[in-house]
Design a protein around this motif. Structure first.
Motif, mmCIF file in Angstrom:
data_model
loop_
_atom_site.group_PDB
_atom_site.id
_atom_site.type_symbol
_atom_site.label_atom_id
_atom_site.label_comp_id
_atom_site.label_asym_id
_atom_site.label_seq_id
_atom_site.Cartn_x
_atom_site.Cartn_y
_atom_site.Cartn_z
ATOM 1 N N GLU A 121 49.743 51.119 52.984
ATOM 2 C CA GLU A 121 48.478 50.570 53.463
ATOM 3 C C GLU A 121 48.562 49.049 53.491
ATOM 4 N N THR A 122 48.127 48.474 54.579
ATOM 5 C CA THR A 122 48.161 47.030 54.719
ATOM 6 C C THR A 122 47.169 46.390 53.755
ATOM 7 N N GLU A 123 47.633 45.398 52.995
ATOM 8 C CA GLU A 123 46.754 44.738 52.038
ATOM 9 C C GLU A 123 45.786 43.803 52.741
ATOM 10 N N PRO A 124 44.558 43.715 52.299
ATOM 11 C CA PRO A 124 43.663 42.679 52.822
ATOM 12 C C PRO A 124 44.059 41.322 52.260
ATOM 13 N N PRO A 125 43.648 40.232 52.886
ATOM 14 C CA PRO A 125 43.968 38.898 52.342
ATOM 15 C C PRO A 125 43.484 38.754 50.911
ATOM 16 N N TYR A 126 44.363 38.228 50.075
ATOM 17 C CA TYR A 126 44.080 38.100 48.647
ATOM 18 C C TYR A 126 44.507 36.713 48.197
ATOM 19 N N ALA A 127 43.543 35.909 47.748
ATOM 20 C CA ALA A 127 43.829 34.549 47.292
ATOM 21 C C ALA A 127 44.305 34.570 45.845
ATOM 22 N N SER A 128 45.240 33.690 45.526
ATOM 23 C CA SER A 128 45.726 33.598 44.152
ATOM 24 C C SER A 128 44.620 33.095 43.239
ATOM 25 N N PRO A 129 44.486 33.649 42.036
ATOM 26 C CA PRO A 129 43.475 33.139 41.088
ATOM 27 C C PRO A 129 43.734 31.676 40.766
ATOM 28 N N ARG A 130 42.651 30.913 40.576
ATOM 29 C CA ARG A 130 42.759 29.471 40.377
ATOM 30 C C ARG A 130 42.128 29.068 39.047
ATOM 31 N N PHE A 131 42.708 28.011 38.464
ATOM 32 C CA PHE A 131 42.148 27.365 37.270
ATOM 33 C C PHE A 131 41.915 28.354 36.130
ATOM 34 N N LEU A 132 42.868 29.234 35.902
ATOM 35 C CA LEU A 132 42.761 30.166 34.787
ATOM 36 C C LEU A 132 43.147 29.527 33.458
ATOM 37 N N ARG A 133 43.832 28.369 33.510
ATOM 38 C CA ARG A 133 44.321 27.754 32.272
ATOM 39 C C ARG A 133 43.718 26.352 32.105
ATOM 40 N N ASN A 134 42.463 26.205 32.487
ATOM 41 C CA ASN A 134 41.814 24.894 32.420
ATOM 42 C C ASN A 134 41.916 24.271 31.039
ATOM 43 N N PHE A 135 41.598 25.043 30.011
ATOM 44 C CA PHE A 135 41.502 24.500 28.667
ATOM 45 C C PHE A 135 42.806 24.663 27.889
ATOM 46 N N THR A 136 43.729 25.441 28.446
ATOM 47 C CA THR A 136 45.015 25.600 27.769
ATOM 48 C C THR A 136 45.792 24.296 27.759
ATOM 49 N N TYR A 137 45.732 23.566 28.866
ATOM 50 C CA TYR A 137 46.516 22.337 28.966
ATOM 51 C C TYR A 137 46.118 21.320 27.905
#
Length: 916
Positions: free
Chosen positions: A576-592
């Motif tokens: 099945e063809t995947e729909p467009p999927y954006a990469s998750p962003r800013f998951l490590r904001n406070f880790t840095y």
């Protein structure tokens, strides 16, 4: 049984009889329409030939006498009747053929509509399936939905906090108001105007101008004091021999308390003292600053509050920025002198700070006299120089010594003279003051940063002195710190270090100097970043380039090029063809800022930006995908593995599912571009295509763009520049970018293979055409080489995957001189990207498959066919080496091909990739 009235066969079913009659009638009608005209025509023609030309029945005859003959009139009527019937039948036949053609067109259109509807239905089913899967994953996490903390604003009428028990008792936890700096505040900084305090006009004009220029460009500075997290006050350095002199401590305290937002105790204030000299006034020594922190280059032990105050570097470059091209190269590792030292010693600390109370200060010195190893240091260094085992330069007297604090070694000569010596020194000795009460001194800081600037590795003799921003910077990676009692072993230690270790320290020192201390802007940014990191507030997100889209018409149905996409019986993606999927962003904001502080500060590009994602993010262990942390993962065979069939149905790997974005640079080659876009039709895991339209002339209005089932974003650029290829466009929503030229021909299986390989080496360039840098023995310089080779060091970005993180670094962090040269030559952007990635990672790129070049039948001649193209690339490589100070490219003899490509498999198994 009954006999049919028409004489048909008795018995059997009525539908059989009807079929017989229909068959007989059809045969008769077919005979009449087809064979009878032919027989009649033949018969009449035979009669005409028999009677001769003068007695033809139906041919031309004068007066038509024969036709008037009575015995042939019947034949004439038959001929006319047959001819008329033939004409009618031909017209009917053409009408029926036209109707058939129209119906066939409608059938084809209906088939296409059905196929499109099936694809849409399949897409919707897949969207529903993916949504259900994501929902189940979200529910399995069993985590509540969190909201951001409430933004708390300061109240001017808040009662003052009780003062600290002693001047040295202040720490962030006790003297800083965290309520003014929520984690989501963005760290707004209010800078006092110099009109807010009386002594501001006596600050050194160069320091003041450099500071104000840096403030204008800093993204954290706000003009609204009511929302400020930090209040910044520039308190010095004061002009030499300023009149009137600095106010006494009591008066200075009074002026500080009069600041509009001091709030009785100075909470959340930072008093910044920048110095251009090796000696600072330190007029805040005996001043009670309350809860305000102090940042300066010189501190006494009884003045410095560890974890609260901040040691900063001297402001060497106040207004003029350093010329990075004049910095000496980092190789050869060993220089003329093994180590150098030039300085003159002063004896006592008694009169170092006139503001200190003389009696208590003298009593303190008598109680704790300084341990002085300077005499032993002088004797040992002179012995090394006299032995002539290595060439060293040590001078303990100066012709023109600079001012310095007592017990501190004075600098010798002018700055240019000192840099000239350091540029030919492998190591530069920095002897800290003899009195341990000096926690930090501007003189030592000046020596340290001049050594870093010239590429000499600092050797700090004395471990009781603190370097700038030591809370976050690991100085042991760039400098050697040796306790003074080990002076007799110093020569042995310096000779034992390997070339690779020395060059690594020199590289790190160059990074620290460029990032934190080279300009007034970097010094101010470093001070604010240190405070922000201590408060665990994330940095501001790095900006993205807004993609101004050019409207275009998509109406051309894209086909599939069998030569480029045919993979036999091998699928390349999920059923099945995947729909467009954006990469998750800013998951490590406070880790840095909470747990990854070391890497943020001690690795390029530094702590100044917050990235949506990086290629260095940690990877979960394999079992976590099946035990509680499986969100987004698509393991092959559900975790059981498998060969080709199961392999193609899922991405597998060590990271969650993702897609990639094609970024294609083009310039006025519409037909070539359209063909390249068509070849992307049906490509699995493709999120979208971003076409960087590099021409000032827009696309043709009547140009029909192919419909590949995914968005094609055509981006308008400000100017024609190859640097536009690597701009971090906001339209790119995935971590993975496939940079590809508009004339590059890649099969779908090659692209899929490259994408899967990149997912396992996310910090590197992964692509197809390999090149290498060659050493020119005759000219002692570098050459660009595109010949076939068993060793390579570059992968051209005309067909390569890389992480979007490097697009940010290329556009906003990499030295501007490199981008300027790319614009000047309209060349070398691919070499520049390879330099950048190898400089950051210290790894070579990865080449996949045996493809070395591309052929584009019918394309205009490429610029690379011109001899000047290679001459420019030779110049680019040598210029980039000069900017970086060394050659960052690394050789590799490694190439990646598919697992099981040449492996013999059972009949029920399939290869991962059939042709790779």
């Amino acid at each position: 049984m009954q006999r049919n009235g028409g004489g048909g066969v008795a018995g059997g079913q009525p539908w059989v009889l009807r079929r017989i009659r229909l068959t007989w009638l059809s045969f008769m009608l077919f005979f009449i329409l087809v064979f009878f005209p032919l027989i009649a025509t033949y018969y009449l023609t035979t009669i005409d030939e028999a009677v001769g030309p003068d007695k033809r029945l139906f041919g031309p005859r004068p007066g038509g006498e024969l036709c008037e003959a009575k015995h042939v009139q019947d034949l004439c009527r038959i001929r006319e009747s047959v001819s008329e019937e033939l004409l009618q039948l031909e017209a009917k036949r053409q009408e029926l053929n036209g109707e058939i053609a129209r119906l066939n067109l409608r059938i084809e259109a209906c088939k296409r509509s059905i196929d499109s509807a099936k694809q849409d239905l399949l897409q919707l089913k897949n969207v529903i399936s993916q949504t259900e899967h994501s929902y189940k994953e979200l529910m399995a996490q069993n985590q509540p939905k969190l909201s951001l903390p409430v933004r708390l604003l300061p109240d001017k009428d808040d009662p003052p906090l009780p003062p600290p028990k002693s001047p040295r008792a202040c720490r962030l936890r006790s003297c800083f108001d965290y309520a003014r700096c929520p984690l989501t505040s963005g760290f707004p900084v209010y800078v006092y105007d110099r009109g807010a305090y009386a002594w501001a006009e006596r600050i050194d004009p160069l320091v003041r101008q450099a500071f104000e220029a840096a403030v204008k460009t800093n993204i954290y500075v706000t003009a609204d004091p009511s929302v400020a997290c930090l209040y910044l006050v520039l308190v010095g350095e004061l002009q030499e021999n300023a009149s009137p002199p600095p106010p006494p401590p009591a008066e200075l305290e009074k002026q500080l308390k009069a600041l509009p937002y001091w709030r009785a105790d100075g909470r959340n204030h930072l008093l910044l003292h920048l110095s251009r000299q090796s000696v600072t006034q330190n007029f805040l020594y005996n001043v009670s600053t309350g809860r305000a922190a102090v940042a300066q280059a010189t501190f006494l032990e009884r003045q410095y509050r560890e974890g609260f105050d901040l040691v900063v570097s001297p402001l060497v470059h106040a207004l003029s920025e350093p010329n990075f091209l004049e910095i000496p190269p980092q190789v050869p590792v060993k220089r003329k002198y093994l180590f150098t030292f030039q300085g003159e010693r002063l004896e006592s600390l008694r009169s170092s700070l006139q503001e200190a109370p003389p009696q208590s200060f003298e009593e303190e010195i008598e109680r704790d006299p300084p341990a002085d190893y300077d005499d032993r240091i002088i004797g040992t260094l002179k012995a090394v120089a006299d032995s002539r085992l290595d060439q060293v330069l040590v001078e303990f007297t100066c012709k023109a010594p600079r001012a310095s604090l007592p017990t501190e070694w004075a600098l010798c000569g002018e700055r240019d003279e000192r840099l000239g010596v350091l540029k030919v020194s492998t190591f530069a000795l920095v002897i800290v003051p003899g009195d341990g009460q000096l926690v930090a001194s501007a003189g030592c800081g000046m020596r340290l940063f001049e050594a870093l600037e010239a590429g000499a590795i600092p050797v700090v003799l004395g471990d009781h002195s603190q370097a700038a921003v030591h809370q976050h910077i690991r100085w042991s990676e760039a400098a050697i710190v040796v306790p003074k009692p080990r002076i007799t072993e110093l020569h042995f230690l310096l000779r034992s270090l390997s070339d690779s270790d020395l060059l690594n320290m020199r590289r790190q020192g160059r990074f620290l100097w460029e990032a934190y201390f080279s300009t007034a802007e970097s010094v101010l940014s470093t001070v604010l970043a240190s405070v922000r990191t201590s408060l665990q507030v994330p940095a501001a997100p790095i900006r993205e380039e807004h993609a101004r889209e050019i409207p275009h018409k998509a109406g051309k149905l894209a086909g599939t090029d069998a030569n480029l996409a045919d993979n036999g019986d091998l699928d390349l993606g999920p059923v099945e063809t995947e729909p467009p999927y954006a990469s998750p962003r800013f998951l490590r904001n406070f880790t840095y800022t909470a747990s990854d502080v070391y890497r943020a500060w001690n690795r390029a590009p530094g702590p100044f930006h917050l990235f949506p994602h990086t290629p260095l993010d940690p990877v979960l262990p394999s079992e976590a995908k099946f035990l509680g942390s499986g969100t987004g993962f698509r393991p092959i065979g559900g975790g059981t593995g498998g060969s080709g069939k199961e392999f193609q149905a899922a991405l597998g790997g060590n990271v969650p599912r993702e897609q990639f974005t094609v970024v294609m640079l083009t310039y006025e080659r519409e037909e070539v571009l359209m063909n390249s876009l068509e070849r992307l039709n049906g490509l699995p895991y493709l999120n979208k295509v971003v076409v960087v339209w590099n021409s000032p002339k827009p696309p043709s209005d009547d140009l029909l763009w192919p419909d590949i089932g995914l968005p094609i974003v055509v981006v308008h650029t400000e100017k024609n520049s190859l640097n536009n290829r690597f701009l971090p466009w906001d339209a790119v929503e995935t971590e993975a970018i496939l940079s590809i030229d508009d004339d590059a021909h890649l099969r779908h299986d090659e692209i899929m293979f490259g994408f899967r390989v990149w997912r396992e080496a996310r910090d590197r360039i992964v692509g197809f055409p390999g090149r290498f840098h060659a050493w020119d023995l005759n000219h002692q310089s570098w050459l660009y080489n595109s010949n076939y080779s068993c060793e390579l060091s570059m992968v051209l970005t005309g067909a390569a995957f890389f992480h979007k993180y490097y697009a940010y670094l290329y556009s906003y962090v990499m030295p501007m001189a490199i981008r300027d040269m790319v614009d000047e030559y309209i060349n070398c952007e691919d070499i520049a990207m390879n330099f950048l990635v190898s400089h950051i990672t210290r790894k070579p790129p990865i080449k996949v498959t045996s493809r070395w070049t591309f052929r584009c039948p019918g394309c205009p001649q490429a610029l690379s066919h011109d001899d000047s193209h290679f001459h420019e690339r030779h110049k680019c490589i040598n210029f980039f080496v000069k900017v970086y100070g060394y050659m960052p490219l690394l050789y590799t003899q490694f190439r990646v091909d598919s697992v099981l490509f040449k492996t013999r498999l059972p009949h029920d198994k399939t290869k991962c990739f059939k042709f790779i």
